[in-house]
Design a protein around this motif. Structure first.
Motif: not given
Lengths: 387, 291
Positions: A163, A178, A191, A194, A234
């Motif tokens: 991603l 996020v 999270s 990411f 996200f």
């Protein structure tokens, strides 16, 4: 010992013997620990449908081939309500009193982690089709892989990488926000991963906001996000929260695209989200547009039986059933320990979601991911990502 | 500045809904001295009533609101008649357990009929205005307007009508009021009907604002509204409104300045602190001990 006591103990032992012996079922029992009710019922339903489809086909051909003749497979389906405690007690019940040879599910990481602990302690194979959290298959204290827990999907670190790279390279996003559920296993892990990979690859996280399971109002967090002015948001959140977040964001005038994790994969998201989720991207395990022969056959069979196309949970469960069947046949007997041994020996398996590669001693397959876009009320394939 | 104005609008929207639901808790407590834990689930069911109604007939917003309020009021009266009235003279704990049980029955009935979350159809075409960095939608104005309107109407009802007077009288003394010829059962039914109808209105507004509805949506919102009623002084109608807006403001404020993880921690700590200093809530008064 008086006569009455002797009689009583004799009667008691007869009762115990009867209870132990019982009419033994001849079938191979496989337990299903599924999210049939609760927050994500679509996940449990897909999983159940796929497993029933798979074993119906196996049973029609006589059953699984064991030493001493083929045996039918019997599914024991139980609901875990998408709750961690219930998932653990269902696992306990399936393994201890139902006498299943192996358990498929749970699917959500929040349920799969506690159920995995039970499976490991009771020495029964568990395979989660959809749980991507690394902790599902690793021992939390030692960090070593669990011996009895396997999964049918890639893990969170890989998904986060896919991603982050997709956002940076394909969408040209430099600033990401996020918003995630702080009370659920998978979103918390995704999270953090990411954030790590996105910044490591040259991006910047401008807002990192949280909410709690059951929340419906995200306007305060989204107002913070709007202030931070991101290029992309996200949302590593289950399919039932995304529509509300998307709608409230659009109302606040936030028009950047959303990206999401495989927790978005249920087609319910389109029904609940409507125009608000249109144009969003997410990382997934499976696309009905994948063109292998196995996948095509599966999509046709599933659609014929249930009147709707299979989602990734269905495809992964189908593969988990396939892996399990191959291991049972390799083991040649209806025995938990032999099944574990046989499953851990499998190095490569060709399923409908792609090729599974297992490293020795690991229950995590190495496999590719797809990125899909929600467009015009359907999931459209965008790109593949190799490990 | 516009950032804080935006958060203030968010807070008022959330607070309006909490206040509407909190009124139901407070009114029932006022007349029966019992906490109707099924109220959160009545709120949830009303969102489903609205969903079903719109599925059958696409009626305009005002009609939908009135029909759903009427249906929810009926449900409230039925619950009182079937579950609470037989236990009115039983120990108070029985009534609380029954209320919890009622809530679970409602919730699981809904769950068995609709295990999947549903998307509420749009009955109100919302327009969003962007003024100087602030976004405000006609839906937000509608939610705030309808809530405030209902609260003002309720206040008028309680203060100026005969039923309202009877309600206040029962809240004062449930045992001697019947001696004056006040039909207690009717008044209690009316109280339940109004409380449930306000919860029903909240359900419709909530369903419009947060259009994904599910069987478990009543739990958290119900708890929050209950906390709001307690903060404001349970049994006091104006207190419930104050508590609702206060809670909405505190929740939004905390998410604005802190990670949202702290939100519920601060909200419930606030409840504890308020109860330590004002055990009957901000506007509540201690019950008079009759000798």
């Amino acid at each position: 010992m008086t006569r009455s006591i002797r009689l009583f103990s004799a009667a008691l032992s007869v009762v115990f013997l009867a209870a132990c012996g019982g009419p033994k079922s001849d079938a191979v029992k496989i337990g299903m620990n599924l999210e049939l009710t609760g927050d994500i019922p679509a996940v449990g339903a897909s999983s159940k449908n796929a497993a029933e489809l798979f074993f119906e086909q196996i049973n029609k051909e006589g059953g699984v081939a064991l030493e001493g003749g083929p045996k039918k497979v019997e599914l024991v389906v139980r609901d875990n309500g998408a709750k961690a405690d219930q998932a653990a007690s269902v696992a306990q019940q399936l393994i201890s009193s139902q006498g299943v040879v192996a358990m498929i599910g749970p699917n959500s990481s929040a349920c799969a982690i506690p159920a995995g602990e039970i499976a490991e302690s009771l020495k029964c194979v568990m395979m989660s089709p959809w749980s991507t959290n690394p902790r599902t298959t690793t021992d939390t204290t030692s960090g070593a892989p669990k011996r009895y827990v396997f999964r049918g999907c890639f893990t969170d670190p890989f998904e986060a990488l896919v991603l982050a790279k997709f956002a940076l390279n394909n969408l040209g996003a430099k600033r990401a926000a996020v918003l995630y559920d702080v009370a659920s296993e998978a979103p918390v892990a995704q999270s953090a991963l990411f954030k790590e990979t996105f910044t490591a690859n040259g991006g910047e996280i401008v807002a990192f906001e949280t909410f709690t399971t059951g929340d419906k109002d995200f306007s305060a967090q989204l107002t913070n996000i709007r202030e931070a002015n991101p290029d992309i948001i996200f949302l590593p959140t289950y399919y039932n929260d995304v529509p509300l977040i998307a709608q409230q964001a659009r109302r606040l005038g936030i028009n950047v695209p959303f990206i999401g994790s495989d927790a978005w994969s249920s087609p319910e998201i389109i029904k609940l989200g409507g125009a608000d989720v249109d144009g969003s991207y997410f990382c997934n395990h499976f696309s009905t547009q994948i063109a292998t022969d196995e996948a095509k056959k599966f999509v046709t069979d599933y659609t014929a039986k249930y009147g709707q196309a299979p989602d990734d949970v269905a495809a992964l469960t189908y593969d988990a059933c396939g892996l399990m069947t191959e291991a049972i046949e390799k083991a040649g007997k209806n025995d938990r320990e032999a099944l574990r041994e046989a499953l851990s020996q499998i190095r490569e398996y060709k399923g409908v979601t792609g090729t599974f590669r297992f490293e020795p001693g690991s229950g995590d397959p190495i496999k590719s991911a797809v990125v899909l876009q929600i467009k015009d009320g359907a999931f459209q394939w965008v790109t593949n990502a190799q490990p | 500045m516009d950032y804080f104005a935006q958060q203030a609008i968010n807070a008022v929207q959330l607070g309006s809904i909490y206040a509407l639901i909190a009124l139901g808790y407070s009114m029932v407590y006022g007349v029966l001295v019992m906490i109707n834990f099924a109220h959160g689930d009545v709120f949830m069911v009303s969102a489903f009533f609205c969903f079903l109604l719109l599925l059958v007939a696409p009626v305009p917003f005002v009609a939908a609101l009135l029909i759903v309020m009427l249906a929810t009021a009926l449900l409230g009266v039925c619950i009182e008649r079937l579950a609470y009235r037989p236990l009115r003279n039983a120990p108070r704990v029985s009534a609380i357990i029954t209320a919890l049980g009622c809530g679970l029955v409602i919730q699981n009935t809904t769950l068995s009929l609709s295990p999947y979350s549903q998307r509420m159809p749009e009955i109100f075409k919302s327009v969003t205005w962007h003024l100087a960095g602030i976004s405000i939608s006609s839906l937000q104005l509608l939610i705030i307007g309808v809530s405030v309107g209902l609260m003002v109407a309720l206040d008028f009802f309680i203060r100026k009508t005969r039923y309202g007077m009877a309600m206040r009288a029962i809240a004062q003394d449930r045992f001697s009021v019947p001696l004056m010829g006040v039909p207690v059962n009717t008044i209690i039914s009316v109280t339940f009907a109004i409380g449930a109808a306000l919860g029903g209105a909240a359900g419709v507004l909530y369903g419009l604002a947060y259009p994904v509805i599910g069987a478990s949506m009543g739990i958290l919102v119900g708890w929050k509204a209950f906390v709001a009623a307690v903060i404001g002084g349970i049994g006091n109608v104006r207190g419930a409104v104050l508590g609702g807006y206060l809670l909405g403001a505190v929740e939004v404020l905390i998410v604005t300045v802190m990670p949202s993880t702290y939100r519920d921690l601060v909200v419930y700590s606030l409840l504890l602190v308020i109860l330590v200093f004002k055990p009957y809530g901000l506007l509540g008064r201690p019950a008079v001990q009759k000798v």
